[in-house]
Scaffold this motif. Structure first.
Motif, PDB file in Angstrom:
ATOM      1  N   GLN A  38      -2.271  -2.361   6.317  1.00 58.86           N
ATOM      2  CA  GLN A  38      -2.086  -3.010   7.610  1.00 58.86           C
ATOM      3  C   GLN A  38      -2.996  -4.232   7.705  1.00 58.86           C
ATOM      4  O   GLN A  38      -4.190  -4.187   7.424  1.00 58.86           O
ATOM      5  N   THR A  77       2.136  -5.623   9.884  1.00 56.16           N
ATOM      6  CA  THR A  77       2.015  -4.615  10.941  1.00 56.16           C
ATOM      7  C   THR A  77       3.050  -3.530  10.685  1.00 56.16           C
ATOM      8  O   THR A  77       3.874  -3.642   9.767  1.00 56.16           O
ATOM      9  N   PHE A  78       2.970  -2.501  11.530  1.00 55.27           N
ATOM     10  CA  PHE A  78       3.962  -1.429  11.364  1.00 55.27           C
ATOM     11  C   PHE A  78       5.378  -1.960  11.547  1.00 55.27           C
ATOM     12  O   PHE A  78       6.327  -1.425  10.967  1.00 55.27           O
ATOM     13  N   THR A 104       6.464  -4.596  10.377  1.00 60.33           N
ATOM     14  CA  THR A 104       6.861  -5.233   9.114  1.00 60.33           C
ATOM     15  C   THR A 104       7.551  -4.236   8.189  1.00 60.33           C
ATOM     16  O   THR A 104       8.331  -4.617   7.310  1.00 60.33           O
ATOM     17  N   ILE A 149       3.866   0.127   5.385  1.00 65.69           N
ATOM     18  CA  ILE A 149       2.604  -0.431   5.881  1.00 65.69           C
ATOM     19  C   ILE A 149       1.593   0.702   6.016  1.00 65.69           C
ATOM     20  O   ILE A 149       1.784   1.636   6.810  1.00 65.69           O
ATOM     21  N   GLU A 150       0.519   0.629   5.212  1.00 62.33           N
ATOM     22  CA  GLU A 150      -0.498   1.689   5.213  1.00 62.33           C
ATOM     23  C   GLU A 150      -1.412   1.526   6.435  1.00 62.33           C
ATOM     24  O   GLU A 150      -1.949   0.439   6.692  1.00 62.33           O
ATOM     25  N   GLY A 151      -1.565   2.624   7.185  1.00 65.66           N
ATOM     26  CA  GLY A 151      -2.430   2.607   8.354  1.00 65.66           C
ATOM     27  C   GLY A 151      -2.536   3.985   8.956  1.00 65.66           C
ATOM     28  O   GLY A 151      -1.685   4.859   8.728  1.00 65.66           O
ATOM     29  N   GLN A 153       3.551   6.026  14.427  1.00 63.74           N
ATOM     30  CA  GLN A 153       3.561   5.022  13.371  1.00 63.74           C
ATOM     31  C   GLN A 153       2.398   5.285  12.426  1.00 63.74           C
ATOM     32  O   GLN A 153       1.329   5.735  12.856  1.00 63.74           O
ATOM     33  N   ASP A 161       8.648   3.045   9.772  1.00 59.20           N
ATOM     34  CA  ASP A 161       7.211   2.870   9.969  1.00 59.20           C
ATOM     35  C   ASP A 161       6.486   4.138  10.395  1.00 59.20           C
ATOM     36  O   ASP A 161       5.327   4.080  10.798  1.00 59.20           O
TER      37      ASP A 161
END
Length: 635
Positions: free
Chosen positions: A360, A399-400, A402, A428-430, A457, A484
């Motif tokens: 992210q 971002t998520f 994306t 998206i890693e987060g 998310q 996401d």
């Protein structure tokens, strides 16, 4: 002596006068040279004559001349006497009548036959004028049937050494004999040794009518393939008329060898691409069924046919294709060739791969290409919408939102349908982030089942657990992975006030959200009884009214409206209490001293009261500040 001589001379003179007068009065007969008549019609032959005796003193006889030249009488006519001769071919078919003139008769022949075509004689004999005769030829005609023409069905080779039959013309049942003339286009054809032969044949039918047949043979040339052949038939009609009729034209098939051949791609039109079904054809300028064709190209071959079909063609099938034409009569071979090129577009290659994991907030790039024989255009799509045109996809400040599936499409626009595509999944890693639901505080009826949704998310995909404030673990009724994150759903049965937690965790962190569910109890009003709700209306005499509301009104307003009304009424009662307490402190409601015991005194004129209204009572009940009922007389 002299008197005797005179008398002798007178007698001689008289004899000489009578002799001379007889020479001047010779009988004459006038007749037409010929009479024309159609078969089965009626013929009339006139005989006009002149004598001093007239018709009454004249003998008339009719004769015909037989085929052997003999005269045969067929009718006799004398004053007061007339009859046809018996035993002749005309006995039952002839009659003789006057013309209406003093000196003339007409021979009538009914149902004329071909054998009646003879010479007829009218013979006249006068008692004083001697004899005379006239002759008329009777001619019979029959129109022939419509002529026919039949052409040969097989083809004719120009390499034939002898003349070939072209066709046959025929006309039947005519009289006199009809004539047939052959035409090629508009030119009459006559026999020419070694080139053209017109062979007629004549048939005399049992009826005596003529049927004529004519056969045409010739040595054909290449130009005869476009020629039209037909026959012209001429025949005679009464009155010296010559009639003409033509047959319909015919064509013949002329075989001639190929001197040149051509070759082309019949399908598809335009440029060829891999996967097409390709049809290649060749043709020559000749017309010879004894010519064999073959097409060769790479591993593809068509034998004894002028068409080659290559299904699902590939780039390996590109190259030279050659067509061969072999004349089986002369064993001569000619050939030609074309070059076939198969356009291609290989599968797309996406780098770094079909899956991209982006922390992210970071930036990443991906490229998409495909090897092709033609210029290409590239575009990236997400959710069906174009996000970038070109080979490179740049993801900035990820971002998520994306996250998702990206489709790369490579197109060679010069060839319709030449297109390839590939997909890349972006994660998206987060740490988990729970999107706050629209409602986390709710009131529900007991025993009702409520579905709670938790949209999380984050990547790696979070693990979602459901629990209550009492420590009970709730199973998820459904769980779906999105681009996401995760959507998790749990079902809760309301048995009382309850708090439910949605907890999401992954290797990067955790998040949670709380749902508060309050169980509400609905009091069912009696039938046709009003529901009393504190009124929000403050009267002019500082009294608060409570209005009655029907069950139907409650149903329409809903539980939310009822709660709002109750809260407002409580606030108003609190304000009312504050006012009463203030007045009490100021001594406004306790007499002059301000120390009157409220529990013992009666409500005065300015006492604050709450009015209770009811649809079922006609009286108003007044409550004093000490809560005691006041009778109407105390008001």
């Amino acid at each position: 002596m002299a008197a005797r001589d005179t008398s002798s001379l007178l007698v001689v003179g008289l004899l000489l006068f009578f002799h001379t007068w007889g020479a001047w009065a010779i009988a004459e007969v006038n007749m037409e040279d010929r009479v024309d008549v159609r078969l089965d019609d009626t013929a009339q032959i006139n005989c006009m004559f002149s004598t001093e005796d007239g018709l009454g003193g004249t003998i008339i006889q009719w004769f015909y001349v037989t085929r052997t030249g003999e005269k045969q009488r067929i009718y006799y006519l004398e004053s007061g006497l007339s009859y046809p001769e018996k035993g002749t071919p005309f006995s039952d078919r002839i009659s003789v009548n006057g013309t209406g003139a003093t000196e003339g008769v007409v021979l009538t022949i009914n149902k004329v036959q071909l054998k009646d075509e003879l010479e007829f004689i009218c013979y006249v004999k006068s008692l004083t004028d001697g004899t005379a005769e006239g002759r008329t030829k009777l001619r019979v005609f029959q129109t022939p049937a419509t002529p026919t023409i039949v052409g040969v069905q097989k083809g004719i080779s120009i390499q034939e050494e002898s003349m070939s039959k072209i066709g046959t013309c025929e006309v039947t049942n005519g009289y006199p004999k009809p004539n047939i003339t052959w035409y090629k286009d508009n030119t009459p054809m006559r026999s020419i040794p070694g080139e053209v032969n017109v062979l007629p044949s004549i048939t005399i039918e049992s009826t005596g009518l003529y049927s004529v047949k004519s056969e045409l043979a010739m040595k054909v040339v290449k130009e005869d393939a476009d020629a039209h052949f037909y026959c012209e038939v001429t025949y005679f009609a009464p009155g010296e008329e010559t009639m003409m009729v033509e047959t319909s034209p015919i064509n013949i098939t002329v075989y001639y060898p190929h001197t040149d051949i051509i070759m082309w791609v019949e399908s598809p039109k335009g440029k060829i691409k891999e996967g097409d079904n390709v049809v290649i054809q060749c043709s020559g300028n000749g017309n010879n069924p004894y010519t064999t064709f073959s097409i060769k190209g790479g591993e593809n071959l068509s034998a004894d046919t002028s068409e080659l079909v290559v299904e699902n063609i590939t780039r390996l099938d590109s190259g030279k294709y050659e067509c061969f034409a072999l004349d089986m009569e002369s064993f001569e071979e000619i050939s030609t060739n074309i070059t076939v090129f198969v356009n291609y577009l290989e599968d797309v290659v996406i780098k770094p791969g079909k899956i991209m994991e982006v922390p992210q907030g970071d930036e990443r790039e991906a490229t998409c290409n495909a090897l092709s024989s033609l210029p290409t255009q590239t575009a990236w799509f997400k959710n069906g919408e174009e996000v970038v045109k070109g080979h490179t996809l740049a993801l900035k400040d990820a971002t998520f939102d994306t996250a998702g599936t990206y489709v790369c499409v490579v197109t060679a626009e010069e060839v319709e349908g030449l297109e390839r595509s590939g997909t890349m999944r972006v994660y998206i890693e987060g740490q988990p982030v729970i999107l706050t639901p629209d409602i986390t505080e709710m009131e529900e009826s007991p025993e009702k089942t409520v579905d709670l949704n938790c949209y999380v998310q984050g990547y790696p995909y979070p693990t979602v657990t459901w629990s209550t404030s009492e420590g009970k673990i709730l199973p998820a009724t459904s769980e779906t992975e999105t681009d996401d994150g995760v959507i998790s759903t749990a079902s809760v049965k309301v048995t009382g006030d309850i708090i439910v937690f949605c907890n999401a965790t992954n290797s990067l962190g955790e998040d949670s959200v709380t749902f508060n569910i309050k169980a509400i109890t609905h009091t069912t009003p009696e039938t046709n009884s009003p529901t009393i709700i504190p009124s929000t209306t403050v009267t002019t005499d500082s009294s608060v009214k409570l209005q009655t509301v029907s069950p139907n009104q409650l149903k329409k307003e809903g539980s939310g409206v009822i709660i709002a009304v109750i809260i407002i009424c409580i606030l108003l009662l609190a304000i009312l209490g504050s006012v009463l307490y203030f007045l009490y402190k100021k001594g406004k409601i306790c007499g002059r001293s301000g120390k009157q015991d409220l529990s013992k005194g009666k409500a005065g004129k300015d006492n604050i009261v709450v009015e209770m209204k009811s649809d079922n009572t006609e009286e108003a009940v007044l409550l004093g500040v000490n809560g005691e009922k006041q009778l109407p007389s105390d008001q």
